[in-house]
Motif scaffolding. Structure first.
Motif, PDB file in Angstrom:
ATOM      1  N   LEU A  11       0.808  -1.189  -0.098  1.00  0.00           N
ATOM      2  CA  LEU A  11      -0.060  -0.140   0.064  1.00  0.00           C
ATOM      3  C   LEU A  11       0.893   1.260  -0.132  1.00  0.00           C
ATOM      4  O   LEU A  11       0.518   2.363  -0.645  1.00  0.00           O
ATOM      5  N   ALA A  12       1.854   1.317   0.809  1.00  0.00           N
ATOM      6  CA  ALA A  12       2.645   2.431   0.734  1.00  0.00           C
ATOM      7  C   ALA A  12       3.467   2.858  -0.396  1.00  0.00           C
ATOM      8  O   ALA A  12       3.658   3.765  -0.702  1.00  0.00           O
ATOM      9  N   ALA A  13       3.568   1.598  -1.151  1.00  0.00           N
ATOM     10  CA  ALA A  13       4.504   1.866  -2.423  1.00  0.00           C
ATOM     11  C   ALA A  13       3.367   2.469  -3.570  1.00  0.00           C
ATOM     12  O   ALA A  13       4.058   2.629  -4.553  1.00  0.00           O
ATOM     13  N   GLU A  14       2.219   2.316  -3.351  1.00  0.00           N
ATOM     14  CA  GLU A  14       1.094   2.391  -4.366  1.00  0.00           C
ATOM     15  C   GLU A  14       0.652   3.900  -4.368  1.00  0.00           C
ATOM     16  O   GLU A  14      -0.187   4.190  -3.429  1.00  0.00           O
TER      17      GLU A  14
ATOM     18  N   GLU B  62      -4.791  -4.842  -9.636  1.00  0.00           N
ATOM     19  CA  GLU B  62      -3.888  -5.835 -10.120  1.00  0.00           C
ATOM     20  C   GLU B  62      -2.481  -5.824  -9.580  1.00  0.00           C
ATOM     21  O   GLU B  62      -1.811  -6.940  -9.144  1.00  0.00           O
ATOM     22  N   ARG B  63      -1.860  -4.621  -9.484  1.00  0.00           N
ATOM     23  CA  ARG B  63      -0.493  -4.566  -8.886  1.00  0.00           C
ATOM     24  C   ARG B  63      -0.485  -4.768  -7.376  1.00  0.00           C
ATOM     25  O   ARG B  63       0.434  -5.777  -7.091  1.00  0.00           O
ATOM     26  N   LEU B  64      -1.594  -4.576  -6.765  1.00  0.00           N
ATOM     27  CA  LEU B  64      -1.628  -5.004  -5.482  1.00  0.00           C
ATOM     28  C   LEU B  64      -1.855  -6.372  -5.060  1.00  0.00           C
ATOM     29  O   LEU B  64      -1.179  -6.974  -4.235  1.00  0.00           O
ATOM     30  N   LEU B  65      -2.791  -6.906  -5.884  1.00  0.00           N
ATOM     31  CA  LEU B  65      -2.903  -8.451  -6.033  1.00  0.00           C
ATOM     32  C   LEU B  65      -1.612  -9.144  -6.284  1.00  0.00           C
ATOM     33  O   LEU B  65      -1.318 -10.277  -5.560  1.00  0.00           O
ATOM     34  N   ALA B  66      -0.901  -8.558  -7.033  1.00  0.00           N
ATOM     35  CA  ALA B  66       0.448  -9.243  -7.445  1.00  0.00           C
ATOM     36  C   ALA B  66       1.439  -9.390  -6.556  1.00  0.00           C
ATOM     37  O   ALA B  66       2.172 -10.102  -6.145  1.00  0.00           O
TER      38      ALA B  66
ATOM     39  N   VAL C 139      -3.742 -11.789  -0.426  1.00  0.00           N
ATOM     40  CA  VAL C 139      -5.254 -11.264  -0.302  1.00  0.00           C
ATOM     41  C   VAL C 139      -6.231 -12.147  -0.818  1.00  0.00           C
ATOM     42  O   VAL C 139      -6.198 -12.935  -1.829  1.00  0.00           O
ATOM     43  N   GLY C 140      -7.342 -12.364   0.123  1.00  0.00           N
ATOM     44  CA  GLY C 140      -8.351 -13.435  -0.137  1.00  0.00           C
ATOM     45  C   GLY C 140      -9.407 -12.657  -0.889  1.00  0.00           C
ATOM     46  O   GLY C 140     -10.126 -13.531  -1.504  1.00  0.00           O
ATOM     47  N   ASN C 141      -9.885 -11.439  -0.480  1.00  0.00           N
ATOM     48  CA  ASN C 141     -10.871 -10.599  -1.413  1.00  0.00           C
ATOM     49  C   ASN C 141     -10.595  -9.230  -1.529  1.00  0.00           C
ATOM     50  O   ASN C 141     -10.070  -8.602  -0.647  1.00  0.00           O
ATOM     51  N   LEU C 142     -11.229  -8.922  -2.512  1.00  0.00           N
ATOM     52  CA  LEU C 142     -10.966  -7.042  -2.864  1.00  0.00           C
ATOM     53  C   LEU C 142     -12.251  -6.930  -3.644  1.00  0.00           C
ATOM     54  O   LEU C 142     -12.626  -7.431  -4.584  1.00  0.00           O
TER      55      LEU C 142
END
Length: 165
Positions: free
Chosen positions: A93-96, A128-132, A137-140
């Motif tokens: 999160l901090a990098a996004e 997609e970047r966060l999920l990768a 991550v179970g659910n977004l």
């Protein structure tokens, strides 16, 4: 001086309220507004900064005259709840930069995010970047904001802090 080391009095609360409303107010105008002379007012502001009550000064930016953006609120649930999972996700999160606000919450989900993107495709790339970056991550779940109905007007200091306590 650490937060909580001293109580806030009514003048401190008036200073904080005035700075929330206008972070660029001059010290002279602030002093007049709160009923102090400029020197003691500046001393109080510096003490409030040093104690951590004032974290930063910012400007609210309106990009609507030059570009469109989309605001998306996302609920995130991690599949696993180890400290390492939380740390890894929070580092992502901090990098996004598109994630402009994030809260770790209790209840049925783990995080609530506010994401500001150019458009839905840009938001999709961000998610997609966060999920990768974090395979745990179970659910977004995403919610696109249609319009803002209330703008942050600062903390309701008079309701949250009792200067006589």
């Amino acid at each position: 001086m650490k937060r909580g080391a001293r109580a806030l009095d009514r003048i401190d609360l008036r200073i904080l309220a005035a700075l929330q409303a206008d972070g660029r107010i001059t010290n002279a105008a602030l002093a007049e507004r709160v009923g102090l002379s400029p020197s003691p007012c500046l001393e109080r502001v510096r003490r409030l900064e040093q104690a951590g009550f004032i974290r930063r000064y910012t400007a609210e930016i309106d990009l609507s005259p030059v570009t469109r953006t989309v605001t998306v609120f996302a609920e995130v649930t991690l599949a696993s709840h180890t400290q390492a999972d939380f740390a890894r996700f929070e580092a992502a999160l901090a990098a996004e930069p598109a994630v402009v606000e994030a809260h770790c919450v209790g209840g049925g989900i783990d995080y609530v995010l506010r994401v500001v993107a150019r458009d839905i495709a840009d938001y999709h790339e961000t998610s997609e970047r966060l999920l990768a970056a974090v395979p745990g991550v179970g659910n977004l779940t995403s919610y696109v904001a249609i319009r803002r109905v209330k703008t942050d007007s600062g903390l309701p200091l008079d309701r949250l802090v009792d200067p006589d306590a």
